[in-house]
Design an enzyme around this catalytic site. Structure first.
Site, PDB file in Angstrom:
ATOM      1  CE1 TYR A 141      -3.612   2.600   0.525  1.00 20.19           C
ATOM      2  CE2 TYR A 141      -2.405   3.298   2.487  1.00 20.19           C
ATOM      3  CZ  TYR A 141      -3.406   3.502   1.559  1.00 20.19           C
ATOM      4  OH  TYR A 141      -4.205   4.625   1.646  1.00 20.19           O
ATOM      5  CG  ASP A 236       5.762   3.980   0.805  1.00 17.06           C
ATOM      6  OD1 ASP A 236       6.068   4.675   1.800  1.00 17.06           O
ATOM      7  OD2 ASP A 236       4.594   3.819   0.417  1.00 17.06           O
ATOM      8  CE  LYS A 264       1.616   5.793   8.827  1.00 16.29           C
ATOM      9  NZ  LYS A 264       0.417   5.187   8.279  1.00 16.29           N
TER      10      LYS A 264
HETATM   11  C1  LIG Z   1       3.700   2.240   3.217  1.00 14.02           C
HETATM   12  C2  LIG Z   1       2.696   3.353   3.176  1.00 14.02           C
HETATM   13  N1  LIG Z   1       2.786   4.283   2.224  1.00 14.02           N
HETATM   14  C3  LIG Z   1       1.947   5.331   2.154  1.00 14.02           C
HETATM   15  C4  LIG Z   1       0.938   5.462   3.069  1.00 14.02           C
HETATM   16  C5  LIG Z   1       0.016   6.630   2.991  1.00 14.02           C
HETATM   17  O1  LIG Z   1       0.255   7.513   4.035  1.00 14.02           O
HETATM   18  P1  LIG Z   1      -0.875   8.551   4.488  1.00 14.02           P
HETATM   19  O2  LIG Z   1      -1.957   7.745   5.120  1.00 14.02           O
HETATM   20  O3  LIG Z   1      -0.158   9.460   5.439  1.00 14.02           O
HETATM   21  O4  LIG Z   1      -1.318   9.256   3.265  1.00 14.02           O
HETATM   22  C6  LIG Z   1       0.793   4.504   4.089  1.00 14.02           C
HETATM   23  C7  LIG Z   1      -0.249   4.628   5.092  1.00 14.02           C
HETATM   24  O5  LIG Z   1      -0.343   3.911   6.026  1.00 14.02           O
HETATM   25  C8  LIG Z   1       1.706   3.431   4.143  1.00 14.02           C
HETATM   26  O6  LIG Z   1       1.617   2.491   5.089  1.00 14.02           O
END
Ligand SMILES: Cc1ncc(COP(=O)(O)O)c(C=O)c1O
Length: 432
Positions: A141, A236, A264
Site C-alpha cells: 500500500y 516507501d 507520519k
Molecule cells: C507504506 C505506506 N505508504 C503510504 C501510506 C500513505 O500515508 P498517508 O496515510 O499518510 O497518506 C501509508 C499509510 O499507512 C503506508 O503504510
C-alpha cells in the site's frame, strides 16, 4: 458520552462515520471505538474504557502516546504561531536531521502525508527517467494517489486495472503489478516494457499485508534490476522509516534506494510526509527544476517541532531500538508458544518492532500466503481482544506497532488475554 450515539451522529455527516476507511471496522464488523485520549501505551475511549494500544496511530507513536517532550515542543511552537506560509528555521533543522540520519539522502521536501510523498516521488521519478510506467507490488500500500490504486489483471489479462472507482483505465495501465518477494516477476515486466519503466516502488518490509519480510536477496535483486534497466528504486518508508533503525530500510538491509518516502513517523503524530534522494534527482523539484510540487502547509511549524523532537530522541538513544525490538520479540514468541500449546493454525511474523499474527497455518512470505488467512476468525479474535482491553488493528492485514512506552508487563498481560481468547474460541469450535 456514549460511543454508539457518536457513531450514529458521525454516519450522518461523514462517509461511513470516519475520515479514513480502516477506522470504520468494515473488515471486522461492529461499531468503531471513538477515542478520547491516549498516554504511553494506553488509549482511552469516550466511555472512559482503557486499552493497551498496538495501533500507535499506525506507526508514528514509536515513543508512546503523548510523549512529554513532544507535547512540550508542540505547546512551545503554538505560542509562536500556527502557520506562516513562509520558510522557518525548523524546516532547515528537520531537513538537516533527516538527511544526516538516512543514508544517501542529500535533499528532502516536506509534504503533509505519506500519500502526497509517494505521489510526488513518482512524478519526480517519471521526470528524471523521462519514462511513464511504474512497477508496484501486489499487496503493498502506498496511499491513495490515483496511480497506486491499481490492481493486477486476473488470469490471462496482464493489463492492470483501477482498484478504485474514479481511477481511469489509462492511468492504471501505466502501473504494472509484480509479486512481492518474486524478483522474476519484476524481470518479466521489465522485459515486456523495455525502456518504459521509470521506477519500482515498494514497502521494503511489506506492512500492509500484515508483516512480510523481504526474502533474502530480494531487495538487492531489485537494486540490480533497476540499475540494469536505468530505472529508479523507490523505498516507501512510511512504515519502516525510523522504525527499523534510524537509517530506515536502506541501513537495516544494506540496500540503497534512489528515492525514499516518509510519512507520519517523522511528524511524531502530526500530519506530515516527506520524500528525498540524491541531489541530482531532487534538484528537478520546483523551484529549482521543472517538476511542480507545492503545499501551503508543508513544513508546518507545529509539525516540524514535533518531528524534530521525535527524531532527536530516536537518534539520541542507543537503547530505543533494542528495547522495542526485544518487546516485539517477546510478543511474537509468546504468540508462537500459544499457537503451539493450543495447537492452533496461526503464523506469526516479526520484523524489528512490527508484528503480525496471521490466522493461517501457512508460513506467510508473500501476498498470496497472507491472503490464506481466515479473516472472519481474525474479526472474532479482534472483537474479543477489544472487549478485554487490547486495541489491535481492526483488520487482519495490518501490523502491531510496539513503542518504547510498552512494558514487559503490557506484553505479558496481552499474551495472557490472547491465550484466554484463543482458548475460548477453540473450545467454541471456531478453529474446526
Ligand atoms: C507504506 C505506506 N505508504 C503510504 C501510506 C500513505 O500515508 P498517508 O496515510 O499518510 O497518506 C501509508 C499509510 O499507512 C503506508 O503504510
Amino acid at each position: 458520552m456514549i460511543n454508539s450515539n457518536l457513531y450514529s451522529r458521525a454516519k450522518k455527516v461523514m462517509p461511513g462515520g470516519v475520515n479514513s476507511p480502516v477506522r470504520s471496522y468494515k473488515a471486522v464488523g461492529g461499531e468503531p471505538v471513538f477515542i478520547q485520549s491516549a498516554k504511553g501505551s494506553r488509549i482511552y475511549d469516550v466511555e472512559g474504557k482503557e486499552y493497551i494500544d498496538y495501533i500507535g496511530s499506525w506507526g508514528p507513536m514509536i515513543l508512546g502516546h503523548n510523549h512529554p517532550k513532544i507535547a512540550a515542543s508542540v505547546k512551545k511552537a503554538v505560542d509562536n504561531g500556527l502557520s506562516f506560509g513562509a520558510p522557518t528555521e525548523n524546516e532547515v533543522v528537520m531537513a538537516e536531521l533527516v538527511t544526516s540520519m538516512v543514508p544517501g539522502l542529500e535533499m528532502i521536501r516536506m509534504v503533509n502525508s505519506g500519500t502526497e510523498a509517494v505521489m510526488s516521488a513518482l512524478r519526480l521519478a517519471r521526470a528524471y527517467t523521462k519514462r511513464c510506467k511504474i512497477i508496484k507490488f501486489d499487496g503493498c500500500y502506498h496511499g491513495h494517489c490515483d496511480s497506486m490504486l491499481v490492481k493486477a489483471g486476473s488470469g490471462a489479462l496482464t493489463l492492470s486495472h483501477p482498484d478504485s472507482l474514479g481511477v481511469t483505465d489509462e492511468l492504471a495501465r501505466n502501473t504494472l503489478i509484480a509479486d512481492y518477494n518474486d524478483s522474476l516477476s519484476v524481470q518479466k515486466l521489465f522485459a515486456e516494457n523495455k525502456g518504459e519503466i521509470a521506477a519500482v516502488i515498494l514497502e521494503p518490509v511489506a506492512a500492509n499485508m500484515g508483516v512480510v519480510s523481504p526474502a533474502e536477496g530480494f531487495l538487492a535483486d531489485l537494486r540490480r534490476i533497476c540499475d540494469q534497466h536505468g530505472a529508479l528504486l523507490i523505498f516507501d518508508e512510511v512504515i519502516t522509516g525510523f522504525r527499523l533503525c534510524t537509517g530506515g530500510a536502506q541501513q537495516y538491509f544494506g540496500v540503497r534506494a534512489d528515492l525514499v518516502t516518509f510519512g507520519k513517523i517523522i511528524g511524531g503524530g502530526m500530519p506530515v510526509g516527506a520524500y528525498g534522494g540524491r541531489k541530482e534527482i531532487m534538484e528537478l523539484v520546483s523551484p529549482l527544476g521543472g517538476v511542480y510540487q507545492a503545499g501551503t502547509l508543508s513544513g508546518n511549524p507545529i509539525a516540524m517541532a514535533a518531528g524534530i523532537t521525535q527524531l532527536t530522541e530516536l537518534r539520541g538513544s542507543k537503547e530505543i531500538y533494542p528495547r522495542i525490538d526485544g518487546l516485539a520479540k517477546l510478543l511474537a514468541e509468546g504468540f508462537c508458544d500459544i499457537a503451539e500449546k493450543l495447537e492452533l493454525p496461526l503464523s506469526v511474523n516479526r520484523v524489528a518492532s512490527l508484528v503480525c499474527v496471521f490466522f493461517t497455518k501457512e508460513a506467510v512470505t508473500d501476498f498470496k500466503s497472507a491472503k490464506s488467512s481466515d479473516t472472519a476468525l481474525y474479526a472474532k479474535y479482534f472483537k474479543k481482544m477489544l472487549d478485554r482491553g487490547v486495541h489491535l488493528a481492526p483488520a487482519q492485514f495490518e501490523a502491531l506497532f510496539i513503542s518504547t512506552a510498552h512494558s514487559q508487563d503490557d506484553i505479558r498481560k496481552t499474551l495472557q488475554i490472547a491465550e484466554n481468547v484463543l482458548k475460548e474460541m477453540k473450545i467454541g469450535g471456531d478453529f474446526e
